[in-house]
Design an enzyme around this catalytic site. Structure first.
Site, PDB file in Angstrom:
ATOM      1  CG  HIS A 262      -6.325  -5.598   7.044  1.00  0.00           C
ATOM      2  ND1 HIS A 262      -5.264  -4.698   7.586  1.00  0.00           N
ATOM      3  CD2 HIS A 262      -7.520  -5.173   7.503  1.00  0.00           C
ATOM      4  CE1 HIS A 262      -6.234  -3.958   8.469  1.00  0.00           C
ATOM      5  NE2 HIS A 262      -7.347  -4.226   8.282  1.00  0.00           N
TER       6      HIS A 262
ATOM      7  CG  ASN B  69      -0.235  -0.038   2.475  1.00  0.00           C
ATOM      8  OD1 ASN B  69       0.710  -0.769   2.629  1.00  0.00           O
ATOM      9  ND2 ASN B  69      -0.970   0.433   3.594  1.00  0.00           N
TER      10      ASN B  69
ATOM     11  CG  ASP C  28       0.246  -3.828  10.865  1.00  0.00           C
ATOM     12  OD1 ASP C  28      -0.738  -3.572  11.074  1.00  0.00           O
ATOM     13  OD2 ASP C  28       0.787  -3.327   9.550  1.00  0.00           O
TER      14      ASP C  28
HETATM   15  O1  DOR Z   1      -3.106   0.509  11.299  1.00  0.00           O
HETATM   16  C1  DOR Z   1      -2.775   0.116  10.272  1.00  0.00           C
HETATM   17  N1  DOR Z   1      -1.662   0.909   9.285  1.00  0.00           N
HETATM   18  N2  DOR Z   1      -3.140  -1.249   9.601  1.00  0.00           N
HETATM   19  C2  DOR Z   1      -2.953  -1.348   8.568  1.00  0.00           C
HETATM   20  O2  DOR Z   1      -3.311  -2.345   7.948  1.00  0.00           O
HETATM   21  C3  DOR Z   1      -2.239  -0.479   7.448  1.00  0.00           C
HETATM   22  C4  DOR Z   1      -1.389   0.378   8.202  1.00  0.00           C
HETATM   23  C5  DOR Z   1      -0.950   1.554   7.366  1.00  0.00           C
HETATM   24  O3  DOR Z   1      -0.508   1.305   6.177  1.00  0.00           O
HETATM   25  O4  DOR Z   1      -0.755   2.369   7.832  1.00  0.00           O
END
Ligand code: DOR
Length: 454
Positions: free
Chosen positions: A193, A108, A318
């Site tokens: 996810h 992402n 994460d």
């Molecule tokens: O808290 C999160 N932030 N969960 C995710 O799945 C993505 C991540 C992000 O890319 O900031």
């Protein structure tokens, strides 16, 4: 081991690039007082080596434990496109300072990692700038579902990642038809996810009204996670596709997954194991805001029970950095995410010292497990012929985690000021010291990893 030396080369050439001696080494046999020799990045000998072997580098690990290199299979390093939050050099530097030797980076970014050209751009950006070894996920979406069978086989591809619920960025695959097309194209394990988008949308009014981050886990509730996990497991069963459910955060999902373990592996994160609601939101506000959310103690206890029961395969951080300026926006406009790659090991060692799990289980969750789940070649254990990835830790070192220690561009940690017992001292990536005595050494020499099934 009976003092005999296991070695590849004939006895005559007992010279290695590196020997790590005097430590307690966690091998598949358990904890052993042996030395480890590596040449050309691979382990070439294990045993009592110090007296009749020589090496270019002799690293004293007396009083320390030598773990197989930590593999963090869930990090967001924000390159390309979001460099004010993080980049590949700083992200991997934080990794090795935290004892992590391999990372899998998420899609992402901006642009999203959806096509071969996106993956190639990340590989080029990491080359010569990564401090640890690496791979990149391809995002799964309606836009590339039909190409996934070939995309997932590209070099340095960690597999396919699917977002069933909006989190950060535009990558989303929330309806069954799209999910079916993704799960039906390709054979590698799909990382998911699991939060149900429709339910998240329906419940968002709760936080639009309150503007209170203490409602974050009320908005993104247990039902949102459970519904998505049940949906994707059902869809995968229909296509026979293997799944990896990322950051499972609820007791309810664990209860469901107990009955649906065939082809499904499970990740839990350090923050869901180390924080709980409402305390974390009282103390940290939006710095504790994560998707899926940190929840009540009841759920945290269930995650620990699942670890004890062997229900959890992988611990992933994460690592999802955002700047403090962005985190200071009024909730829910504040982004979800926190740093985590550098603190994964210190936190989990602190849990080992607190008796919540033992060191062998930690090695299973942070090295052998990720290697098994993703089919990583030559990593995940300390054994002859394997990559000499080693995380050398002092189990008894007491340290305070500090924002100043954090290498991430975003420069903060939700654990600022937290006292822990257990700390990474030396980090070795394919036989090269990246960190020695807690200090970065040398140049970034991280390489792409290889997968058995790619
Ligand atoms: O808290 C999160 N932030 N969960 C995710 O799945 C993505 C991540 C992000 O890319 O900031």
């Amino acid at each position: 081991m009976n003092g005999a030396i296991q070695s590849f080369p004939p006895a005559s050439s007992r010279h290695a690039d590196l020997i790590v001696y005097g430590g307690t080494v966690l091998t598949p046999n358990g904890a052993e007082r042996i030395d480890v020799a590596s040449t050309d990045g691979r382990i070439v000998a294990l045993g009592q080596l110090k007296w009749d072997w020589s090496a270019d580098t002799m690293l004293d690990a007396t009083g320390l434990h030598v773990l197989p290199g930590i593999i963090d299979s869930q990090v967001h390093f924000r390159e390309p496109g979001l460099l004010h939050k993080e980049n590949l050099e700083a992200g991997t530097r934080g990794a090795v300072l935290g004892g992590v030797t391999t990372v899998f980076e998420m899609p992402n970014t901006d642009p999203l990692t959806l096509h071969a050209v996106d993956l190639d751009a990340k590989r080029a950006a990491a080359s010569g700038r990564a401090w640890c070894d690496f791979a990149f996920y391809i995002g799964g979406s309606a836009a590339n579902a039909a190409q996934l069978a070939s995309l997932e086989r590209l070099p340095a591809c960690a597999g396919v990642k699917v977002f069933m619920g909006s989190s950060f960025g535009d990558l989303l695959a929330d309806d069954d038809a799209v999910l079916r097309s993704i799960l039906g194209c390709g054979s590698r394990r799909v990382a998911v996810h699991a939060e149900d988008e429709a339910r998240l949308r329906a419940r968002r009014a709760i936080v639009e009204a309150s503007g209170d981050v203490r409602d974050h886990h009320v908005w993104r509730d247990v039902g949102s996670a459970l519904l998505a996990t049940q949906r994707v497991v059902r869809l995968a069963a229909a296509t026979g596709r293997r799944l990896h459910i990322l950051h499972v955060s609820t007791a309810d999902e664990m209860a469901f997954l107990r009955e649906h373990r065939r082809r499904v592996t499970v990740e839990v994160t350090p923050h869901h194991l180390s924080m709980h609601a409402p305390d974390c939101y009282e103390r940290l506000g939006t710095l504790a805001q994560m998707n899926p959310p940190v929840r009540e103690r009841f759920h945290q206890d269930a995650l620990w029970q699942a670890i004890r029961d062997g229900m959890v395969d992988v611990i992933g951080s994460d690592h999802a950095p955002h700047t403090l300026h962005e985190k200071a926006r009024r909730y829910p406009a504040s982004p979800s995410g926190m740093t985590g790659v550098q603190t994964l090991l210190p936190l989990m060692l602190d849990h080992v010292n607190a008796g919540r799990l033992n060191l062998l289980r930690l090695v299973d969750l942070t090295s052998a497990g990720p290697a098994r789940v993703f089919g990583l070649e030559g990593k995940g254990r300390i054994a002859l012929g394997y990559d000499a990835d080693l995380s050398v830790v002092d189990l008894k070192a007491r340290r305070k985690i500090r924002n100043e220690w954090i290498a991430s561009v975003s420069g903060w940690t939700p654990y600022d000021g937290r006292q822990v017992t257990g700390w990474p001292i030396h980090t070795i990536v394919r036989g090269r010291c990246a960190v020695r005595d807690e200090l970065l050494v040398g140049e970034p020499t991280g390489q792409e990893v290889c997968f058995l099934e790619a």
